[in-house]
Design a protein around this motif. Structure first.
Motif, PDB file in Angstrom:
ATOM      1  N   ALA A   1     -42.999   2.009  99.680  1.00  0.00           N
ATOM      2  CA  ALA A   1     -43.853   0.954 100.221  1.00  0.00           C
ATOM      3  C   ALA A   1     -45.184   0.866  99.482  1.00  0.00           C
ATOM      4  O   ALA A   1     -45.725  -0.227  99.287  1.00  0.00           O
ATOM      5  CB  ALA A   1     -44.094   1.186 101.710  1.00  0.00           C
ATOM      6  N   MET A   2     -45.733   2.007  99.061  1.00  0.00           N
ATOM      7  CA  MET A   2     -47.026   2.008  98.371  1.00  0.00           C
ATOM      8  C   MET A   2     -46.876   1.851  96.862  1.00  0.00           C
ATOM      9  O   MET A   2     -47.754   1.317  96.197  1.00  0.00           O
ATOM     10  CB  MET A   2     -47.786   3.295  98.692  1.00  0.00           C
ATOM     11  CG  MET A   2     -48.207   3.408 100.151  1.00  0.00           C
ATOM     12  SD  MET A   2     -49.184   4.891 100.483  1.00  0.00           S
ATOM     13  CE  MET A   2     -50.687   4.492  99.604  1.00  0.00           C
TER      14      MET A   2
ATOM     15  N   ASN B   1     -44.121  10.212 107.360  1.00  0.00           N
ATOM     16  CA  ASN B   1     -44.278   8.988 108.134  1.00  0.00           C
ATOM     17  C   ASN B   1     -44.527   7.763 107.266  1.00  0.00           C
ATOM     18  O   ASN B   1     -44.915   6.711 107.767  1.00  0.00           O
ATOM     19  CB  ASN B   1     -45.441   9.157 109.127  1.00  0.00           C
ATOM     20  CG  ASN B   1     -46.765   9.462 108.445  1.00  0.00           C
ATOM     21  OD1 ASN B   1     -46.781   9.954 107.326  1.00  0.00           O
ATOM     22  ND2 ASN B   1     -47.868   9.181 109.116  1.00  0.00           N
ATOM     23  N   GLN B   2     -44.290   7.881 105.957  1.00  0.00           N
ATOM     24  CA  GLN B   2     -44.499   6.756 105.048  1.00  0.00           C
ATOM     25  C   GLN B   2     -43.162   6.222 104.546  1.00  0.00           C
ATOM     26  O   GLN B   2     -42.270   7.001 104.196  1.00  0.00           O
ATOM     27  CB  GLN B   2     -45.376   7.177 103.866  1.00  0.00           C
ATOM     28  CG  GLN B   2     -46.800   7.519 104.278  1.00  0.00           C
ATOM     29  CD  GLN B   2     -47.654   7.996 103.114  1.00  0.00           C
ATOM     30  OE1 GLN B   2     -47.165   8.660 102.214  1.00  0.00           O
ATOM     31  NE2 GLN B   2     -48.941   7.661 103.138  1.00  0.00           N
ATOM     32  N   GLU B   3     -43.045   4.912 104.513  1.00  0.00           N
ATOM     33  CA  GLU B   3     -41.805   4.270 104.084  1.00  0.00           C
ATOM     34  C   GLU B   3     -41.601   4.477 102.584  1.00  0.00           C
ATOM     35  O   GLU B   3     -42.510   4.203 101.790  1.00  0.00           O
ATOM     36  CB  GLU B   3     -41.866   2.775 104.389  1.00  0.00           C
ATOM     37  CG  GLU B   3     -40.566   2.027 104.138  1.00  0.00           C
ATOM     38  CD  GLU B   3     -39.450   2.428 105.072  1.00  0.00           C
ATOM     39  OE1 GLU B   3     -38.285   2.236 104.697  1.00  0.00           O
ATOM     40  OE2 GLU B   3     -39.755   2.916 106.179  1.00  0.00           O
TER      41      GLU B   3
ATOM     42  N   ALA C   1     -37.551   9.533 100.388  1.00  0.00           N
ATOM     43  CA  ALA C   1     -38.290   9.110  99.197  1.00  0.00           C
ATOM     44  C   ALA C   1     -38.017  10.035  98.027  1.00  0.00           C
ATOM     45  O   ALA C   1     -37.909   9.590  96.879  1.00  0.00           O
ATOM     46  CB  ALA C   1     -39.790   9.066  99.499  1.00  0.00           C
TER      47      ALA C   1
ATOM     48  N   HIS D   1     -52.482  11.868 112.087  1.00  0.00           N
ATOM     49  CA  HIS D   1     -51.999  11.736 110.716  1.00  0.00           C
ATOM     50  C   HIS D   1     -50.493  11.945 110.609  1.00  0.00           C
ATOM     51  O   HIS D   1     -49.818  11.307 109.811  1.00  0.00           O
ATOM     52  CB  HIS D   1     -52.721  12.722 109.804  1.00  0.00           C
ATOM     53  CG  HIS D   1     -52.434  12.504 108.351  1.00  0.00           C
ATOM     54  ND1 HIS D   1     -53.032  11.487 107.623  1.00  0.00           N
ATOM     55  CD2 HIS D   1     -51.594  13.119 107.502  1.00  0.00           C
ATOM     56  CE1 HIS D   1     -52.575  11.511 106.384  1.00  0.00           C
ATOM     57  NE2 HIS D   1     -51.703  12.487 106.282  1.00  0.00           N
TER      58      HIS D   1
ATOM     59  N   TRP E   1     -42.633   4.142  91.911  1.00  0.00           N
ATOM     60  CA  TRP E   1     -43.129   5.516  91.812  1.00  0.00           C
ATOM     61  C   TRP E   1     -43.737   5.768  90.426  1.00  0.00           C
ATOM     62  O   TRP E   1     -43.562   6.819  89.826  1.00  0.00           O
ATOM     63  CB  TRP E   1     -42.018   6.531  92.097  1.00  0.00           C
ATOM     64  CG  TRP E   1     -41.657   6.635  93.549  1.00  0.00           C
ATOM     65  CD1 TRP E   1     -42.316   7.350  94.500  1.00  0.00           C
ATOM     66  CD2 TRP E   1     -40.555   6.019  94.222  1.00  0.00           C
ATOM     67  NE1 TRP E   1     -41.713   7.210  95.724  1.00  0.00           N
ATOM     68  CE2 TRP E   1     -40.606   6.392  95.582  1.00  0.00           C
ATOM     69  CE3 TRP E   1     -39.537   5.174  93.808  1.00  0.00           C
ATOM     70  CZ2 TRP E   1     -39.688   5.959  96.525  1.00  0.00           C
ATOM     71  CZ3 TRP E   1     -38.612   4.744  94.756  1.00  0.00           C
ATOM     72  CH2 TRP E   1     -38.697   5.138  96.083  1.00  0.00           C
TER      73      TRP E   1
ATOM     74  N   SER F   1     -41.386  13.058 102.647  1.00  0.00           N
ATOM     75  CA  SER F   1     -40.247  12.204 102.976  1.00  0.00           C
ATOM     76  C   SER F   1     -39.042  12.604 102.131  1.00  0.00           C
ATOM     77  O   SER F   1     -39.047  12.446 100.907  1.00  0.00           O
ATOM     78  CB  SER F   1     -40.589  10.736 102.730  1.00  0.00           C
ATOM     79  OG  SER F   1     -39.413   9.940 102.790  1.00  0.00           O
TER      80      SER F   1
ATOM     81  N   GLU G   1     -44.495  10.537  98.990  1.00  0.00           N
ATOM     82  CA  GLU G   1     -44.612  10.036 100.355  1.00  0.00           C
ATOM     83  C   GLU G   1     -44.606  11.179 101.370  1.00  0.00           C
ATOM     84  O   GLU G   1     -43.870  12.157 101.225  1.00  0.00           O
ATOM     85  CB  GLU G   1     -43.454   9.086 100.706  1.00  0.00           C
ATOM     86  CG  GLU G   1     -43.599   7.695 100.140  1.00  0.00           C
ATOM     87  CD  GLU G   1     -42.989   7.557  98.764  1.00  0.00           C
ATOM     88  OE1 GLU G   1     -42.731   6.418  98.350  1.00  0.00           O
ATOM     89  OE2 GLU G   1     -42.762   8.578  98.087  1.00  0.00           O
ATOM     90  N   TYR G   2     -45.417  11.003 102.421  1.00  0.00           N
ATOM     91  CA  TYR G   2     -45.357  11.909 103.558  1.00  0.00           C
ATOM     92  C   TYR G   2     -44.273  11.432 104.511  1.00  0.00           C
ATOM     93  O   TYR G   2     -43.733  10.327 104.376  1.00  0.00           O
ATOM     94  CB  TYR G   2     -46.731  11.993 104.236  1.00  0.00           C
ATOM     95  CG  TYR G   2     -47.773  12.510 103.281  1.00  0.00           C
ATOM     96  CD1 TYR G   2     -47.838  13.860 102.964  1.00  0.00           C
ATOM     97  CD2 TYR G   2     -48.647  11.638 102.635  1.00  0.00           C
ATOM     98  CE1 TYR G   2     -48.767  14.338 102.043  1.00  0.00           C
ATOM     99  CE2 TYR G   2     -49.577  12.101 101.719  1.00  0.00           C
ATOM    100  CZ  TYR G   2     -49.627  13.457 101.423  1.00  0.00           C
ATOM    101  OH  TYR G   2     -50.533  13.922 100.510  1.00  0.00           O
TER     102      TYR G   2
END
Length: 361
Positions: A283-284, A278-280, A320, A38, A288, A317, A275-276
């Motif tokens: 991107a999701m 490792n998340q861009e 982020a 993860h 926001w 992040s 965002e964690y």
């Protein structure tokens, strides 16, 4: 615009090893998530990568994302809930490590103390030591202590010390007690159940309930100047405040104030992108939008004068966090408050003024 970030973490290998040896439940969850891939893992800098770094690497990450100051704090799994004799030694080691970083980078780091909570008298003394000498600006406590919540009067010497010193407590998340985890979050694959019990839901519900327990137990009637900071857009409090306010009228609660009055007078909340590490960023959810809706719930509950900035580094992040803040559709005066003005008021910054005030008490 100056940015002071409140929920920014570091760890020491010796404490993580001690927590694993003591079968700390969150340490076990981290091992499950680590095996599932993860989070990226770098043995040289810890898990997540960067958690052990209190020097140039951390400063570089802050510079890249436009973060001026981090308030260093020790997250769970911590030494708080270990055997008191071991906890006293390890929490002091952790605080001394943060103090050394603060001394080396006085313009970039502040500190929240970690405390040996199973020895509340020693915890109160350690808070006083860290505030008076290396000038920490408060303490971070990781939720319940082995299933025992802080509304228990056993822990109140710590609240008494914080109020006397004029420093806040950051009430950080903790994995819920095992019976709750088993009943609410079990039944899925190990990694899904593990994450559901923490960031997927469990942390935030447990921390919100914890805050309500503090209010209902009369903590703020006994310590009316005590200030508590909670992250993640005020946890569940921003969308449960209305219901709790109706549920506990003064003629039934025995309290001196209403639930919303305690929240607006004794609590601060921290924004977070989501965002964690490792998340861009974006991107999701490029805008926001969901995080901003959570912000609106928080600011409508406690007011913009009680909102601070967090990045949750290095779990979250940092890039982020800054991008989310920059694109929030709020005016510049509100942004200045969240970025640094509220922090400076709450923490008594600059440090020279706080040092003089503490020395005079």
């Amino acid at each position: 615009m100056k940015i002071i970030a409140f929920e920014e973490h570091y760890e020491l290998p010796v404490i993580h090893e001690a927590a694993l040896k003591a079968n700390d439940p969150y340490a076990q969850v981290l091992e499950t998530l680590k095996k599932a891939g993860h989070f990226p893992n770098d043995p040289k800098t810890g898990f997540p990568a960067g958690i052990y770094d209190l020097g140039k690497g951390r400063i570089a990450a802050m510079d890249e994302s436009g973060i001026d100051v981090q308030i260093l704090s020790y997250p769970t799994p911590s030494a708080e809930r270990l055997d008191p004799s071991l906890s006293r030694d390890l929490t002091r080691q952790a605080n001394d490590a943060a103090a050394a970083a603060m001394s080396k980078y006085p313009d970039r780091f502040l500190g929240f103390a970690t405390l040996p909570m199973l020895d509340p008298t020693a915890a109160a003394r350690e808070l006083e030591r860290t505030v008076r000498d290396p000038h920490f600006v408060g303490a971070l406590l990781n939720g319940h202590v082995n299933g025992r919540y802080l509304d228990d009067k056993f822990f109140w010497p710590v609240f008494e010390s914080a109020e006397a010193l004029g420093v806040p407590i950051y009430l950080h998340i903790q994995i819920p007690p095992k019976p709750v985890v088993d009943a609410y979050y079990g039944g899925f694959t190990p990694e899904v159940s593990a994450f559901l019990s923490i960031a997927g839901s469990g942390w935030h519900i447990d921390n919100g309930v914890h805050c309500l327990r503090l209010i209902l137990a009369g903590v703020f009637d006994r310590f009316p100047k005590l200030q508590i900071i909670v992250g993640h857009h005020l946890e569940i409090l921003s969308w449960m405040a209305w219901r709790a306010d109706y549920g506990f009228p003064l003629n039934q609660s025995g309290l001196k104030r209403t639930i919303k009055e305690y929240l607006r007078e004794n609590f601060y909340g921290g924004i977070l992108a989501g965002e964690y590490l490792n998340q861009e960023p974006g991107a999701m959810d490029k805008s926001w939008s969901l995080s901003y809706q959570a912000y609106l719930g928080m600011v409508n509950t406690v007011g913009v004068d009680r909102v601070v900035f967090t990045a949750d580094y290095p779990y979250g992040s940092i890039k982020a966090a800054r991008q989310f803040f920059d694109q929030m559709p709020i005016n510049v005066n509100e942004k200045e408050k969240i970025a640094h003005l509220n922090a400076e008021r709450l923490l008594g910054l600059g440090q020279n003024e706080r040092s003089k005030a503490v020395a005079g008490r």
